[in-house]
Design a protein around this motif. Structure first.
Motif, PDB file in Angstrom:
ATOM      1  N   LYS A 103       0.825  -1.211   0.000  1.00 54.12           N
ATOM      2  CA  LYS A 103       0.000   0.000   0.000  1.00 54.12           C
ATOM      3  C   LYS A 103       0.862   1.266   0.000  1.00 54.12           C
ATOM      4  O   LYS A 103       0.517   2.254  -0.659  1.00 54.12           O
ATOM      5  CB  LYS A 103      -0.961   0.010   1.190  1.00 54.12           C
ATOM      6  N   PHE A 104       1.979   1.242   0.713  1.00 49.97           N
ATOM      7  CA  PHE A 104       2.875   2.395   0.714  1.00 49.97           C
ATOM      8  C   PHE A 104       3.449   2.600  -0.680  1.00 49.97           C
ATOM      9  O   PHE A 104       3.542   3.724  -1.169  1.00 49.97           O
ATOM     10  CB  PHE A 104       3.991   2.226   1.737  1.00 49.97           C
ATOM     11  N   TRP A 105       3.839   1.515  -1.337  1.00 49.11           N
ATOM     12  CA  TRP A 105       4.335   1.599  -2.717  1.00 49.11           C
ATOM     13  C   TRP A 105       3.286   2.273  -3.614  1.00 49.11           C
ATOM     14  O   TRP A 105       3.601   3.166  -4.385  1.00 49.11           O
ATOM     15  CB  TRP A 105       4.673   0.207  -3.240  1.00 49.11           C
ATOM     16  N   GLU A 106       2.053   1.796  -3.506  1.00 46.92           N
ATOM     17  CA  GLU A 106       0.972   2.348  -4.340  1.00 46.92           C
ATOM     18  C   GLU A 106       0.803   3.845  -4.117  1.00 46.92           C
ATOM     19  O   GLU A 106       0.559   4.592  -5.057  1.00 46.92           O
ATOM     20  CB  GLU A 106      -0.342   1.617  -4.055  1.00 46.92           C
ATOM     21  N   ARG A 107       0.932   4.293  -2.880  1.00 49.75           N
ATOM     22  CA  ARG A 107       0.811   5.718  -2.572  1.00 49.75           C
ATOM     23  C   ARG A 107       1.984   6.507  -3.157  1.00 49.75           C
ATOM     24  O   ARG A 107       1.812   7.633  -3.606  1.00 49.75           O
ATOM     25  CB  ARG A 107       0.788   5.942  -1.055  1.00 49.75           C
ATOM     26  N   LEU A 108       3.161   5.922  -3.108  1.00 52.25           N
ATOM     27  CA  LEU A 108       4.375   6.628  -3.524  1.00 52.25           C
ATOM     28  C   LEU A 108       4.598   6.623  -5.029  1.00 52.25           C
ATOM     29  O   LEU A 108       5.112   7.592  -5.591  1.00 52.25           O
ATOM     30  CB  LEU A 108       5.597   5.999  -2.839  1.00 52.25           C
ATOM     31  N   ALA A 109       4.237   5.544  -5.691  1.00 58.60           N
ATOM     32  CA  ALA A 109       4.621   5.335  -7.095  1.00 58.60           C
ATOM     33  C   ALA A 109       4.184   6.463  -8.013  1.00 58.60           C
ATOM     34  O   ALA A 109       4.923   6.831  -8.932  1.00 58.60           O
ATOM     35  CB  ALA A 109       4.068   4.001  -7.598  1.00 58.60           C
ATOM     36  N   HIS A 110       3.024   7.036  -7.792  1.00 58.96           N
ATOM     37  CA  HIS A 110       2.523   8.064  -8.713  1.00 58.96           C
ATOM     38  C   HIS A 110       3.253   9.399  -8.579  1.00 58.96           C
ATOM     39  O   HIS A 110       3.078  10.277  -9.425  1.00 58.96           O
ATOM     40  CB  HIS A 110       1.010   8.247  -8.578  1.00 58.96           C
ATOM     41  N   ASP A 111       4.080   9.561  -7.538  1.00 62.84           N
ATOM     42  CA  ASP A 111       4.801  10.822  -7.366  1.00 62.84           C
ATOM     43  C   ASP A 111       6.216  10.802  -7.945  1.00 62.84           C
ATOM     44  O   ASP A 111       6.942  11.790  -7.831  1.00 62.84           O
ATOM     45  CB  ASP A 111       4.868  11.197  -5.882  1.00 62.84           C
ATOM     46  N   PHE A 112       6.595   9.689  -8.536  1.00 66.37           N
ATOM     47  CA  PHE A 112       7.926   9.570  -9.146  1.00 66.37           C
ATOM     48  C   PHE A 112       7.783   9.272 -10.629  1.00 66.37           C
ATOM     49  O   PHE A 112       6.791   8.684 -11.054  1.00 66.37           O
ATOM     50  CB  PHE A 112       8.727   8.429  -8.492  1.00 66.37           C
ATOM     51  N   PRO A 113       8.783   9.642 -11.430  1.00 67.08           N
ATOM     52  CA  PRO A 113       8.753   9.234 -12.840  1.00 67.08           C
ATOM     53  C   PRO A 113       8.703   7.705 -12.937  1.00 67.08           C
ATOM     54  O   PRO A 113       9.219   7.005 -12.062  1.00 67.08           O
ATOM     55  CB  PRO A 113      10.074   9.770 -13.398  1.00 67.08           C
ATOM     56  N   PRO A 114       8.098   7.165 -13.992  1.00 68.72           N
ATOM     57  CA  PRO A 114       8.015   5.704 -14.144  1.00 68.72           C
ATOM     58  C   PRO A 114       9.386   5.051 -14.004  1.00 68.72           C
ATOM     59  O   PRO A 114      10.357   5.491 -14.610  1.00 68.72           O
ATOM     60  CB  PRO A 114       7.449   5.522 -15.552  1.00 68.72           C
TER      61      PRO A 114
END
Length: 136
Positions: A103-114
């Motif tokens: 869940k933490f990954w899911e929250r963080l992933a959209h704030d970084f470039p792919p």
């Protein structure tokens, strides 16, 4: 490739309980972690990004930005909270270290470039650590 990690701490409580199991099964599986009032941990969260340092700045990512993202997307939501009741985006999950890492990954992933977010590592205790690197 360079890996840059930000380490943060937070305190939170949770209860491990599955509505898909009987009371007997829950206590057999989760033992004291099934305590109706929950229990707490002093968590350590490590968030790692990857990339090549920018030739102009020498940085993969400005640590100030990494700190801000981790705090805004995760820590500000979970610190000193009951994870089962106080965090809307954790509703309906069993807050094991494994599920929290996802869940933490899911929250963080959209704030970084792919592809820049490399790893989320959650230390629930000194001996219990969950690591998630996204879906393969």
């Amino acid at each position: 490739m360079v890996y840059l990690t930000r380490r943060v701490t937070f305190s939170a409580s949770h209860r491990l309980w599955s509505n898909h199991l009987t009371d007997k099964e829950n206590y057999a599986i989760y033992d004291k972690c099934a305590n109706p009032n929950g229990h707490g941990h002093n968590y350590v969260l490590e968030v790692t990004v990857q990339g090549e340092p920018d030739p102009r700045t020498g940085m993969v990512l400005n640590l100030t930005d990494l700190k801000r993202i981790v705090n805004e997307q995760v820590v500000d939501w979970v610190d000193h909270k009951h994870l089962n009741y106080d965090v809307p985006w954790l509703e309906g999950i069993i807050p094991t270290a494994e599920m929290l890492a996802i869940k933490f990954w899911e929250r963080l992933a959209h704030d970084f470039p792919p592809g820049q977010l490399y790893e989320v590592k959650l230390h629930e205790t000194e001996n219990n650590i969950a690591t998630y690197r996204g879906k393969a």
